[in-house]
Write an enzyme that holds these catalytic residues in place. Structure first.
Site, mmCIF file in Angstrom:
data_model
loop_
_atom_site.group_PDB
_atom_site.id
_atom_site.type_symbol
_atom_site.label_atom_id
_atom_site.label_comp_id
_atom_site.label_asym_id
_atom_site.label_seq_id
_atom_site.Cartn_x
_atom_site.Cartn_y
_atom_site.Cartn_z
ATOM 1 N N ASP A 286 0.868 -1.181 0.000
ATOM 2 C CA ASP A 286 0.000 0.000 0.000
ATOM 3 C C ASP A 286 0.903 1.228 0.000
ATOM 4 O O ASP A 286 2.114 1.134 0.206
ATOM 5 C CB ASP A 286 -0.895 -0.018 1.244
ATOM 6 C CG ASP A 286 -2.026 1.005 1.210
ATOM 7 O OD1 ASP A 286 -2.288 1.580 0.122
ATOM 8 O OD2 ASP A 286 -2.658 1.232 2.264
ATOM 9 N N TYR B 169 -5.029 4.303 0.487
ATOM 10 C CA TYR B 169 -6.050 3.403 -0.058
ATOM 11 C C TYR B 169 -5.638 2.838 -1.418
ATOM 12 O O TYR B 169 -6.410 2.835 -2.367
ATOM 13 C CB TYR B 169 -7.409 4.094 -0.150
ATOM 14 C CG TYR B 169 -7.865 4.748 1.141
ATOM 15 C CD1 TYR B 169 -7.559 4.193 2.375
ATOM 16 C CD2 TYR B 169 -8.585 5.933 1.125
ATOM 17 C CE1 TYR B 169 -7.967 4.802 3.555
ATOM 18 C CE2 TYR B 169 -9.007 6.544 2.304
ATOM 19 C CZ TYR B 169 -8.687 5.970 3.520
ATOM 20 O OH TYR B 169 -9.095 6.570 4.681
ATOM 21 N N HIS B 170 -4.396 2.332 -1.465
ATOM 22 C CA HIS B 170 -3.884 1.733 -2.694
ATOM 23 C C HIS B 170 -3.402 0.295 -2.452
ATOM 24 O O HIS B 170 -2.266 -0.044 -2.775
ATOM 25 C CB HIS B 170 -2.721 2.562 -3.251
ATOM 26 C CG HIS B 170 -3.071 3.972 -3.569
ATOM 27 N ND1 HIS B 170 -2.111 4.971 -3.679
ATOM 28 C CD2 HIS B 170 -4.265 4.575 -3.819
ATOM 29 C CE1 HIS B 170 -2.714 6.124 -3.961
ATOM 30 N NE2 HIS B 170 -4.006 5.912 -4.048
ATOM 31 N N PRO B 171 -4.236 -0.575 -1.873
ATOM 32 C CA PRO B 171 -3.773 -1.945 -1.627
ATOM 33 C C PRO B 171 -3.571 -2.701 -2.940
ATOM 34 O O PRO B 171 -4.316 -2.510 -3.903
ATOM 35 C CB PRO B 171 -4.903 -2.557 -0.801
ATOM 36 C CG PRO B 171 -6.120 -1.802 -1.220
ATOM 37 C CD PRO B 171 -5.648 -0.394 -1.466
#
Length: 573
Positions: free
Chosen positions: A314, A488-490
């Protein structure tokens, strides 16, 4: 003219296509109507030769909270649209549990995200190929970016013009946007008029997936037009429980819909596009993963793939915030009456403050000499506010979201129960390397230098966060431990790589290694996280995967040379 009202998404044809004999059979069954899934559904159905069934647990995306760009803080905090995931207590962040919003709606996370569009750097994709994702180097992915984009602005020849995904730029009405860009130039950094073109490095305008005042999600760009075809069907409110295997071949999926458990048959393939959290969860629920971990969770192992759920990555960021000395921010728009007027104007005319995500200026820089390409990203916002819509101060302020792009920390997704309704365990192991702390301290100090430039002097008030009293390494580390947040970039939890690599889950054609008729194609297959926001790369994955699925001849490589700082080995800027 008001923006067109989003049509409720359902089964497009009034009568099922003859190619789909029942509601539970199709040539291709796609799990997840998110960024990649919508693109795959559109591409697999476009020639009319194949029946395609798209399964999505969420419901309609028609509400104004989704479609109005400025309302972006609402859907990611609404259980109607968000799975509501939270991490396990993160051991290096004092046991904090961080939010992990994921779209539970048509369009997936493209319907609840911040609408920022970033391709990533060319070197990111070259690194994918070096890690075993052959054919995913920049030369081979650039044709897909050109295919998917309808870029309104940007560098001629480097950007797509007639693709389904509209990419636009804001008006930069506040003078703070240009002041931030000029401050970067004054600090010695370069200017880039198109970070999605030849040159990412530098300060310039930020791009957004907004078109004619509306959020241009994957649902609006790809799915809604494709649903007019008789060979594509969408089943919303369908919880996929597991992939059905006959020996080594995937034959379909088991779903729960309207209180009934049904089997959905895939005559050719099942494509899992449920995202970085739900895709590995579904594989594990199906008995695909690490055998010991599956047995511990009460799942009978069917196929050994120890990499499932690992390699989780992330981006983290902080909100570097300052008071503003002039009334040129978005602060007056925060009161209830102003919000109501913005919403009414948007509903009636489709323009005004409601028609932007307000991330309209950006920067990508390198943190040190010897760093080959940017590893720090900035989103600028003329407001001091958090993702949940809470203001940081009662008055005018502005902020940048800033953080390192290539953390060495890795986490994992694990099952908590054999029940599909149970949320998985999510642990990113944020800040588990000394490099993470050093990189973030550098981000803060570089930001202070940028904010101290003359271009921002007429506006800059007191530093709100981290605060002027936090100067030492220890003080900055305390701030980071308490305040760092997910961007919020998994991604990465079903890693793409060479078939003989035990950490790989899918091969470079997105096929689950060792199985037939089963692919994964979404952000979970990313080997190493890209520079910037992940909606663009996720759609790219859907575009390229669709060609592999159909066995199409791939487009020829684009032999273009991306810009690198000519003296990157010796200079930081």
């Amino acid at each position: 003219m008001p923006p067109p009202v989003a049509e409720p998404v359902g089964n497009a044809p009034a009568v099922p296509s003859p190619a789909i004999t029942t509601a539970t059979e199709a040539d291709f069954v796609i799990v997840g109507a998110g960024s990649a899934g919508c693109a795959i559904a559109a591409r697999l159905s476009e020639d009319g030769r194949h029946s395609v069934l798209l399964l999505e647990y969420g419901g309609s995306d028609a509400g104004p909270f989704i479609q109005m760009p400025a309302a972006l803080s609402y859907p990611m905090n609404m259980r109607t649209y968000d799975w509501g995931y939270r991490t396990e207590p993160e051991p290096h962040l004092g046991g904090r549990r961080l939010g992990c919003p994921r779209g539970k709606v048509i369009g997936g996370s493209s319907s609840i995200n911040g609408m920022v569009y970033v391709r990533g750097h060319a070197c990111d994709y070259d690194a994918w190929a070096e890690l075993g994702a052959h054919g995913w180097d920049y030369r081979h992915v650039l044709p897909y970016f050109l295919r998917l984009e309808a870029a309104h602005g940007g560098e001629t020849g480097w950007r797509g013009a007639d693709g389904p995904l509209h990419v636009t730029r804001g008006r930069r009405a506040s003078p703070l946007y240009d002041a931030f860009i000029e401050a970067g130039v004054e600090a010695g950094y370069g200017r880039t008029d198109d970070y999605n073109g030849q040159r990412q490095e530098g300060f310039g305008p930020m791009e957004m997936t907004v078109w004619r005042g509306r959020r241009w999600s994957a649902a609006n760009a790809y799915l809604r037009p494709a649903l007019k075809r008789p060979n594509l069907r969408l089943l919303a409110r369908s919880r996929v429980r597991r992939v059905l295997l006959d020996g080594r071949r995937a034959t379909g999926v088991e779903i729960e819909r309207r209180g009934r458990v049904q089997r959905v048959a895939a005559r050719r393939e099942v494509i899992v596009a449920a995202g970085a959290i739900n895709s590995p969860q579904l594989l594990m629920l199906s008995g695909i993963g690490d055998g010991a971990a599956l047995r511990q969770a009460g799942i009978a192992p069917r196929h050994a793939l120890p990499g499932v759920g690992g390699n989780l990555q992330d981006h983290l960021e902080i909100f570097f915030q300052a008071a503003c000395r002039q009334p040129v921010t978005l602060y007056p728009h925060l009161n209830p009456l102003a919000k109501a007027m913005i919403g009414l104007r948007w509903l009636l005319r489709g323009d005004g403050p409601g028609a932007s995500n307000h991330f309209e200026a950006a920067a990508f820089i390198r943190s040190a000499a010897g760093v080959k390409y940017p590893n720090v990203q900035y989103h600028f916002l003329p407001l001091a506010i958090s993702y949940d819509g809470r203001s940081a101060l009662k008055g005018h302020g502005f902020q940048v979201h800033v953080g390192p792009m290539r953390s060495p920390s890795r986490g994992r997704i694990a099952l908590t129960s054999p029940e599909p309704t149970a949320a998985p365990s999510i642990r990113f192991n944020y800040m588990s390397h000394d490099q993470d702390w050093a990189d973030f301290r550098t981000c803060i100090r570089l930001t202070r230098d940028i904010f101290a430039q003359a271009a921002l002097a007429p506006f800059l008030g007191e530093e709100i966060a981290p605060g002027p009293d936090r100067q030492s390494d220890a003080a900055l580390d305390d701030f980071l431990r308490e305040h760092v947040e997910s961007a919020y970039h998994p991604c990465g939890s079903c890693r793409m790589g060479a078939a003989d690599d035990p950490s790989s889950v899918v091969d470079p054609e997105c096929r689950v290694i060792g199985l037939e008729g089963l692919r994964v194609a979404d952000s979970s297959i990313i080997p190493r996280i890209t520079n910037g926001n992940l909606n663009g790369p996720s759609i790219l994955i859907g575009e390229k995967a669709s060609d592999h699925i159909l066995g199409r001849t791939l487009p020829p490589a684009e032999n273009r040379t991306p810009w690198l700082h000519p003296d990157w080995r010796n200079r930081q800027r």
